[in-house]
Design a protein around this motif. Structure first.
Motif, PDB file in Angstrom:
ATOM      1  N   ASP A  16     128.041  50.573  40.055  1.00  0.00           N
ATOM      2  CA  ASP A  16     127.619  51.746  40.815  1.00  0.00           C
ATOM      3  C   ASP A  16     127.977  51.533  42.286  1.00  0.00           C
ATOM      4  O   ASP A  16     127.427  50.650  42.942  1.00  0.00           O
ATOM      5  CB  ASP A  16     126.113  51.954  40.660  1.00  0.00           C
ATOM      6  CG  ASP A  16     125.649  53.303  41.176  1.00  0.00           C
ATOM      7  OD1 ASP A  16     126.434  53.964  41.897  1.00  0.00           O
ATOM      8  OD2 ASP A  16     124.520  53.689  40.876  1.00  0.00           O
ATOM      9  N   PRO A  17     128.901  52.339  42.829  1.00  0.00           N
ATOM     10  CA  PRO A  17     129.314  52.148  44.225  1.00  0.00           C
ATOM     11  C   PRO A  17     128.207  52.401  45.244  1.00  0.00           C
ATOM     12  O   PRO A  17     128.330  52.023  46.400  1.00  0.00           O
ATOM     13  CB  PRO A  17     130.468  53.138  44.413  1.00  0.00           C
ATOM     14  CG  PRO A  17     130.343  54.112  43.308  1.00  0.00           C
ATOM     15  CD  PRO A  17     129.623  53.422  42.182  1.00  0.00           C
ATOM     16  N   VAL A  18     127.088  53.004  44.818  1.00  0.00           N
ATOM     17  CA  VAL A  18     125.979  53.251  45.734  1.00  0.00           C
ATOM     18  C   VAL A  18     125.344  51.936  46.195  1.00  0.00           C
ATOM     19  O   VAL A  18     124.604  51.896  47.178  1.00  0.00           O
ATOM     20  CB  VAL A  18     124.956  54.212  45.091  1.00  0.00           C
ATOM     21  CG1 VAL A  18     124.096  53.493  44.091  1.00  0.00           C
ATOM     22  CG2 VAL A  18     124.088  54.872  46.140  1.00  0.00           C
ATOM     23  N   LEU A  19     125.667  50.839  45.533  1.00  0.00           N
ATOM     24  CA  LEU A  19     125.133  49.525  45.907  1.00  0.00           C
ATOM     25  C   LEU A  19     125.898  48.889  47.078  1.00  0.00           C
ATOM     26  O   LEU A  19     125.460  47.869  47.605  1.00  0.00           O
ATOM     27  CB  LEU A  19     125.167  48.591  44.698  1.00  0.00           C
ATOM     28  CG  LEU A  19     124.329  49.042  43.512  1.00  0.00           C
ATOM     29  CD1 LEU A  19     124.574  48.133  42.312  1.00  0.00           C
ATOM     30  CD2 LEU A  19     122.866  49.085  43.868  1.00  0.00           C
ATOM     31  N   ASP A  20     127.009  49.484  47.482  1.00  0.00           N
ATOM     32  CA  ASP A  20     127.815  48.934  48.577  1.00  0.00           C
ATOM     33  C   ASP A  20     126.988  48.684  49.837  1.00  0.00           C
ATOM     34  O   ASP A  20     127.093  47.639  50.472  1.00  0.00           O
ATOM     35  CB  ASP A  20     128.970  49.869  48.943  1.00  0.00           C
ATOM     36  CG  ASP A  20     130.041  49.972  47.885  1.00  0.00           C
ATOM     37  OD1 ASP A  20     129.970  49.231  46.878  1.00  0.00           O
ATOM     38  OD2 ASP A  20     130.953  50.799  48.056  1.00  0.00           O
TER      39      ASP A  20
ATOM     40  N   LEU B   1     112.571  47.613  51.107  1.00  0.00           N
ATOM     41  CA  LEU B   1     113.571  48.459  51.749  1.00  0.00           C
ATOM     42  C   LEU B   1     114.642  48.817  50.732  1.00  0.00           C
ATOM     43  O   LEU B   1     115.138  47.952  50.011  1.00  0.00           O
ATOM     44  CB  LEU B   1     114.216  47.720  52.928  1.00  0.00           C
ATOM     45  CG  LEU B   1     115.338  48.461  53.637  1.00  0.00           C
ATOM     46  CD1 LEU B   1     114.766  49.542  54.540  1.00  0.00           C
ATOM     47  CD2 LEU B   1     116.178  47.499  54.439  1.00  0.00           C
ATOM     48  N   VAL B   2     114.986  50.096  50.660  1.00  0.00           N
ATOM     49  CA  VAL B   2     116.030  50.575  49.761  1.00  0.00           C
ATOM     50  C   VAL B   2     117.267  50.891  50.597  1.00  0.00           C
ATOM     51  O   VAL B   2     117.176  51.557  51.621  1.00  0.00           O
ATOM     52  CB  VAL B   2     115.579  51.855  49.023  1.00  0.00           C
ATOM     53  CG1 VAL B   2     116.705  52.428  48.190  1.00  0.00           C
ATOM     54  CG2 VAL B   2     114.374  51.564  48.162  1.00  0.00           C
ATOM     55  N   ALA B   3     118.416  50.394  50.160  1.00  0.00           N
ATOM     56  CA  ALA B   3     119.690  50.700  50.810  1.00  0.00           C
ATOM     57  C   ALA B   3     120.598  51.351  49.781  1.00  0.00           C
ATOM     58  O   ALA B   3     120.917  50.761  48.754  1.00  0.00           O
ATOM     59  CB  ALA B   3     120.328  49.432  51.366  1.00  0.00           C
ATOM     60  N   LEU B   4     120.986  52.598  50.043  1.00  0.00           N
ATOM     61  CA  LEU B   4     121.816  53.366  49.122  1.00  0.00           C
ATOM     62  C   LEU B   4     123.022  53.920  49.856  1.00  0.00           C
ATOM     63  O   LEU B   4     122.870  54.587  50.868  1.00  0.00           O
ATOM     64  CB  LEU B   4     121.028  54.549  48.547  1.00  0.00           C
ATOM     65  CG  LEU B   4     119.742  54.259  47.797  1.00  0.00           C
ATOM     66  CD1 LEU B   4     118.999  55.560  47.531  1.00  0.00           C
ATOM     67  CD2 LEU B   4     120.037  53.554  46.501  1.00  0.00           C
ATOM     68  N   GLY B   5     124.208  53.663  49.365  1.00  0.00           N
ATOM     69  CA  GLY B   5     125.393  54.267  49.957  1.00  0.00           C
ATOM     70  C   GLY B   5     126.664  53.555  49.567  1.00  0.00           C
ATOM     71  O   GLY B   5     126.675  52.346  49.354  1.00  0.00           O
ATOM     72  N   GLU B   6     127.711  54.331  49.451  1.00  0.00           N
ATOM     73  CA  GLU B   6     129.028  53.784  49.155  1.00  0.00           C
ATOM     74  C   GLU B   6     129.776  53.598  50.468  1.00  0.00           C
ATOM     75  O   GLU B   6     129.788  54.485  51.315  1.00  0.00           O
ATOM     76  CB  GLU B   6     129.789  54.756  48.251  1.00  0.00           C
ATOM     77  CG  GLU B   6     131.146  54.264  47.849  1.00  0.00           C
ATOM     78  CD  GLU B   6     131.848  55.219  46.899  1.00  0.00           C
ATOM     79  OE1 GLU B   6     133.027  54.942  46.608  1.00  0.00           O
ATOM     80  OE2 GLU B   6     131.254  56.218  46.469  1.00  0.00           O
TER      81      GLU B   6
END
Length: 84
Positions: free
Chosen positions: A5-9, A29-34
């Motif tokens: 899943d590229p959202v883990l970048d 803390l949540v980090a989401l984004g490609e």
């Protein structure tokens, strides 16, 4: 471990930056984004679903394309909010 899943970048970039800079990040803390090759973040698909699930699991803070549109902004967030 393999993730597709590229959202883990953004989460990986956050972990690398925190290690290099010696900055601790909060456990909840949540980090989401490609991330693309230019270092900018892309919109997260199904963001509201992912955030709702993270909240259900007890996560309280978010880092995504809205507050970290690129790696430089991600580093500023680390330096301003989580310096030890």
């Amino acid at each position: 471990m393999k993730f597709d899943d590229p959202v883990l970048d953004l989460a990986v970039a956050l972990a690398i930056l925190s290690s290099v800079r010696g900055v601790l990040i909060p456990a909840k803390l949540v980090a989401l984004g490609e991330l693309n090759l230019a270092g900018t973040t892309s919109k997260v698909m199904r963001r509201s679903d992912r955030c709702r699930e993270a909240e259900r699991l007890g996560y309280k803070k978010w880092v995504d394309q809205k507050n970290a549109p690129n790696v430089k902004e991600l580093e500023k967030i680390l330096n301003n909010n989580y310096r030890t």
